[in-house]
Write a protein that holds these residues in place. Structure first.
Motif, PDB file in Angstrom:
ATOM      1  N   PHE A 146     136.900  98.675  23.912  1.00 20.63           N
ATOM      2  CA  PHE A 146     136.319  99.239  25.132  1.00 20.63           C
ATOM      3  C   PHE A 146     137.442  99.641  26.078  1.00 20.63           C
ATOM      4  CE2 PHE A 146     133.044  96.479  23.480  1.00 20.63           C
ATOM      5  CZ  PHE A 146     131.862  97.175  23.712  1.00 20.63           C
ATOM      6  N   LYS A 147     137.284 100.811  26.664  1.00 21.70           N
ATOM      7  CA  LYS A 147     138.241 101.243  27.674  1.00 21.70           C
ATOM      8  C   LYS A 147     137.555 101.173  29.030  1.00 21.70           C
ATOM      9  CE  LYS A 147     141.196 104.531  26.799  1.00 21.70           C
ATOM     10  NZ  LYS A 147     141.782 105.887  26.562  1.00 21.70           N
ATOM     11  N   LEU A 148     138.090 100.347  29.917  1.00 22.61           N
ATOM     12  CA  LEU A 148     137.554 100.208  31.274  1.00 22.61           C
ATOM     13  C   LEU A 148     138.371 101.079  32.210  1.00 22.61           C
ATOM     14  CD1 LEU A 148     136.150  97.814  29.911  1.00 22.61           C
ATOM     15  CD2 LEU A 148     136.630  96.458  31.961  1.00 22.61           C
ATOM     16  N   ARG A 149     137.671 101.918  32.967  1.00 21.54           N
ATOM     17  CA  ARG A 149     138.374 102.807  33.894  1.00 21.54           C
ATOM     18  C   ARG A 149     138.272 102.269  35.308  1.00 21.54           C
ATOM     19  NH1 ARG A 149     136.651 107.390  36.499  1.00 21.54           N
ATOM     20  NH2 ARG A 149     134.828 107.644  35.142  1.00 21.54           N
ATOM     21  N   PHE A 150     139.423 102.165  35.952  1.00 19.43           N
ATOM     22  CA  PHE A 150     139.523 101.742  37.349  1.00 19.43           C
ATOM     23  C   PHE A 150     140.107 102.900  38.158  1.00 19.43           C
ATOM     24  CE2 PHE A 150     139.971  98.110  34.610  1.00 19.43           C
ATOM     25  CZ  PHE A 150     139.156  97.136  35.191  1.00 19.43           C
ATOM     26  N   LYS A 151     140.126 102.735  39.449  1.00 18.74           N
ATOM     27  CA  LYS A 151     140.679 103.770  40.318  1.00 18.74           C
ATOM     28  C   LYS A 151     142.144 104.025  39.979  1.00 18.74           C
ATOM     29  CE  LYS A 151     141.029 104.993  45.227  1.00 18.74           C
ATOM     30  NZ  LYS A 151     140.822 104.510  46.618  1.00 18.74           N
ATOM     31  N   GLU A 152     142.864 102.937  39.617  1.00 18.32           N
ATOM     32  CA  GLU A 152     144.303 103.051  39.381  1.00 18.32           C
ATOM     33  C   GLU A 152     144.654 103.390  37.939  1.00 18.32           C
ATOM     34  OE1 GLU A 152     142.780 100.293  40.448  1.00 18.32           O
ATOM     35  OE2 GLU A 152     143.100 100.447  42.614  1.00 18.32           O
ATOM     36  N   GLY A 153     143.674 103.320  37.016  1.00 16.62           N
ATOM     37  CA  GLY A 153     143.993 103.574  35.621  1.00 16.62           C
ATOM     38  C   GLY A 153     142.984 102.937  34.689  1.00 16.62           C
ATOM     39  N   THR A 154     143.400 102.625  33.461  1.00 18.13           N
ATOM     40  CA  THR A 154     142.477 102.065  32.470  1.00 18.13           C
ATOM     41  C   THR A 154     143.057 100.798  31.847  1.00 18.13           C
ATOM     42  OG1 THR A 154     143.414 103.398  30.672  1.00 18.13           O
ATOM     43  CG2 THR A 154     141.546 104.338  31.905  1.00 18.13           C
ATOM     44  N   GLU A 155     142.152  99.966  31.307  1.00 21.14           N
ATOM     45  CA  GLU A 155     142.536  98.765  30.551  1.00 21.14           C
ATOM     46  C   GLU A 155     141.668  98.718  29.299  1.00 21.14           C
ATOM     47  OE1 GLU A 155     144.800  96.421  30.996  1.00 21.14           O
ATOM     48  OE2 GLU A 155     145.525  96.938  33.010  1.00 21.14           O
ATOM     49  N   GLN A 156     142.210  98.168  28.232  1.00 23.98           N
ATOM     50  CA  GLN A 156     141.471  98.112  26.969  1.00 23.98           C
ATOM     51  C   GLN A 156     141.149  96.667  26.599  1.00 23.98           C
ATOM     52  OE1 GLN A 156     142.352 101.150  24.056  1.00 23.98           O
ATOM     53  NE2 GLN A 156     142.465  99.583  22.440  1.00 23.98           N
ATOM     54  N   PHE A 157     139.904  96.458  26.119  1.00 26.66           N
ATOM     55  CA  PHE A 157     139.437  95.126  25.732  1.00 26.66           C
ATOM     56  C   PHE A 157     138.635  95.193  24.441  1.00 26.66           C
ATOM     57  CE2 PHE A 157     140.219  94.817  30.245  1.00 26.66           C
ATOM     58  CZ  PHE A 157     140.788  93.565  30.381  1.00 26.66           C
ATOM     59  N   ASP A 158     138.548  94.046  23.776  1.00 25.99           N
ATOM     60  CA  ASP A 158     137.771  93.961  22.545  1.00 25.99           C
ATOM     61  C   ASP A 158     136.301  93.673  22.819  1.00 25.99           C
ATOM     62  OD1 ASP A 158     140.106  94.125  20.688  1.00 25.99           O
ATOM     63  OD2 ASP A 158     140.659  92.293  21.765  1.00 25.99           O
ATOM     64  N   ARG A 159     136.045  92.904  23.880  1.00 23.54           N
ATOM     65  CA  ARG A 159     134.667  92.557  24.257  1.00 23.54           C
ATOM     66  C   ARG A 159     134.523  92.700  25.768  1.00 23.54           C
ATOM     67  NH1 ARG A 159     134.682  92.767  19.528  1.00 23.54           N
ATOM     68  NH2 ARG A 159     133.947  91.237  17.987  1.00 23.54           N
TER      69      ARG A 159
END
Length: 404
Positions: A146-159
């Motif tokens: 999963f790619k989570l998008r924030f105002k400052e950028g993105t982070e990737q997680f498995d769950r």
């Protein structure tokens, strides 16, 4: 190694999901994102600042029956983690709890900060990464991540575990609908009744222990303590009515007639009680001998409203006046025009459709690897600790199974 878990929401369900995840998968990287600068805000203000953590109601079917939405699904969930487990969980971490006469369970300190501190300390001990002012703007599923998008950028997680709570508007669930989930439109639950222009509001602060509330033209009927406020009526009897009638009262635009039985007695019982007072206290002034369960202020208000001479002795009360008292005590009617949120405890009916979630694991049936906990689901309970228990339970299950 697939052990990166994002928790979205820093409330009761989010914290319990994060803690449960780390307990069951100690090597996982667990990050909790909260869009505001405050953690566990609802826990802090709940129960008048005491935190009604759960309810002592016994038996899973009986407990689950306190949820206007979610009863069937929570029966399954409570077999994994229920009120007894909640009490044991907190007490094993040094938080002593007490059950009051009405079943509500509070910390013995009568201070919600005790619960808040316990959760914060546990998260700190387990080294859960907590990010404040971190609003997730979108979730994108990419193969097994999963790619989570924030105002400052993105982070990737498995769950990902979504524990964002309820939303007052359907648009608040748009990002979940974009993932393919269906959402039941949110409407308020647990609200008080506004009665503008009604003289009863002059008695704000007066309460009765066992009123029956009915809504004219519906089957809604609830019994319990009732509190008169400066804007109308509140208390468990009103709040339970609002929860069970959340959608119906919304459709009525919060304009209806509320019938109040002030003592919860039948017409026959009320009539017999008043006649007994006449027999036992014939010479006492009517204002000085009132039915049990009423305060002096409320009794005198009724007498004034009905035009009954309060200084007359009970022996001189006419049959007509007795009949009017019976009607007033047993079927008092008030027009309701509007609602008010119960303190700061905002609760909604609505959210992610329950059929789209596996309640054995809290995993989405639509998106693999996506889990839900708390009020983001179409689950809500009546007042008394039931909403927090749903949060603890679904959070615990989601955290336990997200990396299983």
């Amino acid at each position: 190694m697939n052990n990166r878990v994002a928790i979205i929401g820093g409330g009761a369900a989010g914290f319990f999901a994060a803690i449960s995840c780390k307990m069951h998968a100690p090597n996982a990287r667990v990050v909790l994102y909260e869009k505001s600068v405050k953690l566990l805000a609802k826990v802090k203000v709940s129960g008048g600042g005491r935190c009604n953590a759960t309810n002592g109601c016994q038996g899973i079917p009986t407990f689950a029956a306190h949820y206007p939405r979610g009863e069937k699904h929570l029966k399954k969930a409570f077999s994994q983690f229920n009120a007894s487990d909640t009490i044991e969980w907190f007490e094993s971490r040094g938080v002593q709890l007490k059950e009051e006469a009405d079943g509500r369970v509070f910390p013995v300190t009568d201070d919600s900060q005790t619960i808040v501190d316990c959760l914060l300390n546990e998260a700190r001990k387990l080294r859960i990464d907590i990010q404040l002012s971190a609003a997730v703007q979108a979730i994108q599923k990419e193969e097994n991540a999963f790619k989570l998008r924030f105002k400052e950028g993105t982070e990737q997680f498995d769950r990902v575990i979504v524990a964002t709570g309820g939303s007052p508007k359907p648009e608040g669930f748009g990002w979940l609908e974009s993932l393919g989930h269906q959402v039941e439109s949110p409407v308020p639950s647990l609200f008080t009744f506004n009665m503008p222009g009604q003289s009863i509001t002059q008695l704000m602060g007066v309460s009765v222990p066992a009123a029956v509330v009915k809504i004219q033209g519906t089957r809604l009927m609830e019994k319990g303590p009732l509190l008169i406020t400066h804007w109308g009526m509140s208390g468990p009897a009103i709040l339970k009515t609002s929860a069970w009638g959340a959608r119906l009262l919304h459709e009525m635009n919060y304009k209806f007639i509320a019938h109040i039985n002030w003592l919860g007695l039948s017409e026959k019982e009320l009539r017999e009680m008043l006649r007994q007072i006449q027999t036992d206290h014939p010479k006492k002034k009517i204002k000085n001998q009132m039915p049990l369960g009423l305060t002096q202020r409320l009794w005198e208000h009724f007498l004034t409203t009905l035009g009954i001479d309060e200084d007359k002795p009970w022996a001189e009360l006419s049959k007509k006046s007795l009949n009017r008292l019976v009607e007033k005590l047993g079927n008092d009617q008030y027009p309701v025009n509007g609602k008010t949120t119960f303190k700061e405890e905002f609760v909604t009916a609505g959210g992610v459709k329950l059929g789209e979630v596996n309640f054995n694991t809290m995993e989405s049936r639509v998106v693999e690897g996506l889990f839900f906990a708390g009020e983001v689901l179409d689950i809500d309970g009546i007042t008394g600790g039931f909403n927090f228990q749903a949060a603890w339970t679904t959070g615990y299950i989601a955290g336990k199974h997200c990396l299983a």
